[in-house]
Write a protein that holds these residues in place. Structure first.
Motif, PDB file in Angstrom:
ATOM      1  N   UNK A   1       0.812  -1.223   0.000  1.00 57.26           N
ATOM      2  CA  UNK A   1       0.000   0.000   0.000  1.00 57.26           C
ATOM      3  C   UNK A   1       0.846   1.274   0.000  1.00 57.26           C
ATOM      4  N   UNK A   2       1.766   1.466   0.947  1.00 57.61           N
ATOM      5  CA  UNK A   2       2.557   2.700   0.921  1.00 57.61           C
ATOM      6  C   UNK A   2       3.497   2.779  -0.279  1.00 57.61           C
ATOM      7  N   UNK A   3       3.980   1.611  -0.731  1.00 53.83           N
ATOM      8  CA  UNK A   3       4.882   1.631  -1.888  1.00 53.83           C
ATOM      9  C   UNK A   3       4.133   2.063  -3.141  1.00 53.83           C
ATOM     10  N   UNK A   4       2.909   1.565  -3.300  1.00 53.09           N
ATOM     11  CA  UNK A   4       2.126   1.980  -4.461  1.00 53.09           C
ATOM     12  C   UNK A   4       1.673   3.431  -4.326  1.00 53.09           C
ATOM     13  N   UNK A   5       1.353   3.846  -3.104  1.00 53.64           N
ATOM     14  CA  UNK A   5       0.949   5.235  -2.886  1.00 53.64           C
ATOM     15  C   UNK A   5       2.083   6.183  -3.291  1.00 53.64           C
ATOM     16  N   UNK A   6       3.303   5.809  -2.949  1.00 56.51           N
ATOM     17  CA  UNK A   6       4.470   6.613  -3.319  1.00 56.51           C
ATOM     18  C   UNK A   6       4.647   6.638  -4.837  1.00 56.51           C
ATOM     19  N   UNK A   7       4.463   5.480  -5.460  1.00 57.33           N
ATOM     20  CA  UNK A   7       4.561   5.353  -6.918  1.00 57.33           C
ATOM     21  C   UNK A   7       3.518   6.231  -7.603  1.00 57.33           C
ATOM     22  N   UNK A   8       2.288   6.194  -7.100  1.00 63.70           N
ATOM     23  CA  UNK A   8       1.225   7.006  -7.702  1.00 63.70           C
ATOM     24  C   UNK A   8       1.468   8.497  -7.479  1.00 63.70           C
ATOM     25  N   UNK A   9       1.933   8.850  -6.292  1.00 62.92           N
ATOM     26  CA  UNK A   9       2.184  10.260  -6.016  1.00 62.92           C
ATOM     27  C   UNK A   9       3.207  10.826  -6.994  1.00 62.92           C
ATOM     28  N   UNK A  10       4.220  10.028  -7.312  1.00 60.26           N
ATOM     29  CA  UNK A  10       5.238  10.469  -8.265  1.00 60.26           C
ATOM     30  C   UNK A  10       4.629  10.658  -9.654  1.00 60.26           C
ATOM     31  N   UNK A  11       3.795   9.716 -10.070  1.00 60.37           N
ATOM     32  CA  UNK A  11       3.140   9.831 -11.382  1.00 60.37           C
ATOM     33  C   UNK A  11       2.245  11.067 -11.439  1.00 60.37           C
ATOM     34  N   UNK A  12       1.490  11.300 -10.360  1.00 59.24           N
ATOM     35  CA  UNK A  12       0.587  12.451 -10.343  1.00 59.24           C
ATOM     36  C   UNK A  12       1.369  13.762 -10.333  1.00 59.24           C
ATOM     37  N   UNK A  13       2.522  13.764  -9.667  1.00 55.11           N
ATOM     38  CA  UNK A  13       3.346  14.978  -9.635  1.00 55.11           C
ATOM     39  C   UNK A  13       3.874  15.310 -11.025  1.00 55.11           C
ATOM     40  N   UNK A  14       4.347  14.296 -11.746  1.00 57.05           N
ATOM     41  CA  UNK A  14       4.834  14.516 -13.109  1.00 57.05           C
ATOM     42  C   UNK A  14       3.704  15.008 -14.004  1.00 57.05           C
ATOM     43  N   UNK A  15       2.528  14.402 -13.872  1.00 54.10           N
ATOM     44  CA  UNK A  15       1.372  14.825 -14.663  1.00 54.10           C
ATOM     45  C   UNK A  15       0.982  16.261 -14.325  1.00 54.10           C
ATOM     46  N   UNK A  16       1.046  16.603 -13.052  1.00 56.05           N
ATOM     47  CA  UNK A  16       0.718  17.971 -12.617  1.00 56.05           C
ATOM     48  C   UNK A  16       1.687  18.974 -13.239  1.00 56.05           C
ATOM     49  N   UNK A  17       2.964  18.648 -13.225  1.00 58.91           N
ATOM     50  CA  UNK A  17       3.959  19.537 -13.823  1.00 58.91           C
ATOM     51  C   UNK A  17       3.655  19.786 -15.299  1.00 58.91           C
ATOM     52  N   UNK A  18       3.368  18.723 -16.035  1.00 58.26           N
ATOM     53  CA  UNK A  18       3.090  18.844 -17.459  1.00 58.26           C
ATOM     54  C   UNK A  18       1.827  19.654 -17.720  1.00 58.26           C
ATOM     55  N   UNK A  19       0.777  19.377 -16.973  1.00 55.92           N
ATOM     56  CA  UNK A  19      -0.487  20.079 -17.200  1.00 55.92           C
ATOM     57  C   UNK A  19      -0.360  21.575 -16.887  1.00 55.92           C
ATOM     58  N   UNK A  20       0.315  21.893 -15.786  1.00 57.10           N
ATOM     59  CA  UNK A  20       0.486  23.297 -15.423  1.00 57.10           C
ATOM     60  C   UNK A  20       1.364  24.008 -16.442  1.00 57.10           C
ATOM     61  N   UNK A  21       2.447  23.359 -16.888  1.00 56.16           N
ATOM     62  CA  UNK A  21       3.322  23.964 -17.890  1.00 56.16           C
ATOM     63  C   UNK A  21       2.560  24.230 -19.196  1.00 56.16           C
ATOM     64  N   UNK A  22       1.790  23.236 -19.640  1.00 60.16           N
ATOM     65  CA  UNK A  22       1.024  23.388 -20.874  1.00 60.16           C
ATOM     66  C   UNK A  22       0.011  24.522 -20.766  1.00 60.16           C
ATOM     67  N   UNK A  23      -0.592  24.655 -19.586  1.00 58.24           N
ATOM     68  CA  UNK A  23      -1.591  25.713 -19.390  1.00 58.24           C
ATOM     69  C   UNK A  23      -0.939  27.101 -19.425  1.00 58.24           C
ATOM     70  N   UNK A  24       0.186  27.235 -18.717  1.00 55.66           N
ATOM     71  CA  UNK A  24       0.854  28.540 -18.640  1.00 55.66           C
ATOM     72  C   UNK A  24       1.354  28.996 -20.006  1.00 55.66           C
ATOM     73  N   UNK A  25       1.891  28.054 -20.792  1.00 53.30           N
ATOM     74  CA  UNK A  25       2.477  28.449 -22.065  1.00 53.30           C
ATOM     75  C   UNK A  25       1.463  28.457 -23.213  1.00 53.30           C
ATOM     76  N   UNK A  26       0.208  28.100 -22.941  1.00 49.67           N
ATOM     77  CA  UNK A  26      -0.815  28.088 -24.008  1.00 49.67           C
ATOM     78  C   UNK A  26      -1.144  29.505 -24.472  1.00 49.67           C
TER      79      UNK A  26
END
Length: 267
Positions: free
Chosen positions: A242-267
């Motif tokens: 459970x905590x290992x997968x939670x950490x794995x998902x948090x990392x994926x969501x953080x990368x996705x957040x970075x991309x989405x915010x970057x795309x929004x700002x530069x649009x």
């Protein structure tokens, strides 16, 4: 408050150590800031209007891009081994919707349908606390070098339903250091009230008796409940996953957040 309700209210809030990753991100941001600032000042006059009306758009976009590049390169190229091994067991199915902070595991056991829900919001709160503690001194951290990687607690909610009966059994617990610490065990005569993740069901649950604190039960009864859970695969293996997968998902969501915010700002 039950963990099931708490999970619905947590929206506001790779097997690397979280504290280490937090510190690494902080160092990376500082390095990126020093490296990017001169470029941002040169590009500002010609690019700001292209990205929007804000004068800071270019610098922000560049720093988001640098952070995204760093995190993407640091991520494992394939599915992590711990996840492959868990899936290979074929016991639990994983329901993980991108963009949501909850993860659901489900399985069948005889005539029972078992569901486990946990959230990565607990990780983000603990991540901040661990980083602040790490700033107090390296020597103190060295003393805890042998501490478990996943020492932070994660709220979990289990539910058990049967097609042959209208009721539902739910268990609120904390997952920490390879074990599930049970808070309480509740019974609902209406399975929908006990298991549905809706505002209406949540409101109805507020008026129900949640059952006694688990640690106040007779020891022999606690032992039998432990055997009940172990037999259904709610064991140390799952408590480490459970905590290992939670950490794995948090990392994926953080990368996705970075991309989405970057795309929004530069649009």
């Amino acid at each position: 408050m039950s963990a099931l309700r708490a999970l619905r209210q947590l929206t506001a809030s790779s097997s690397r150590s979280l504290a280490a990753r937090s510190a690494t991100r902080a160092v990376a941001r500082a390095t990126v800031a020093a490296r990017v600032a001169p470029v941002a000042s040169r590009a500002f006059s010609v690019s700001a209007k292209r990205l929007g009306e804000g004068a800071s758009d270019v610098a922000l976009t560049q720093r988001l891009a640098e952070e995204l590049k760093y995190e993407t390169e640091a991520a494992p190229p394939t599915e992590p081994e711990f996840l492959k091994a868990f899936k290979a067991q074929g016991t639990w199915s994983i329901e993980d919707t991108p963009g949501l902070d909850e993860v659901t595991l489900t399985r069948k056991f005889g005539n029972e349908d078992i569901r486990l829900i946990f959230s990565i919001a607990d990780i983000q709160t603990e991540q901040e606390a661990e980083f602040e503690e790490g700033q107090e001194g390296v020597e103190e951290g060295a003393e805890d070098a042998d501490a478990p990687l996943h020492a932070y607690p994660i709220r979990c909610s289990f539910s058990f339903t049967k097609a042959s009966t209208p009721g539902a059994l739910t268990i609120d617990a904390m997952c920490q250091e390879g074990t599930f610490v049970i808070d309480n065990i509740s019974y609902y005569s209406d399975a929908k009230v006990g298991t549905e993740l809706t505002a209406e069901a949540d409101w109805k649950r507020r008026g129900y008796y949640l059952g006694p604190q688990f640690d106040t039960l007779d020891i022999s009864l606690q032992d039998e409940f432990d055997k009940f859970l172990q037999e259904r695969g709610i064991n140390q293996t799952l408590a480490y996953f459970v905590p290992e997968y939670a950490e794995h998902k948090e990392q994926k969501e953080y990368v996705s957040w970075l991309k989405n915010v970057k795309d929004f700002v530069e649009a």
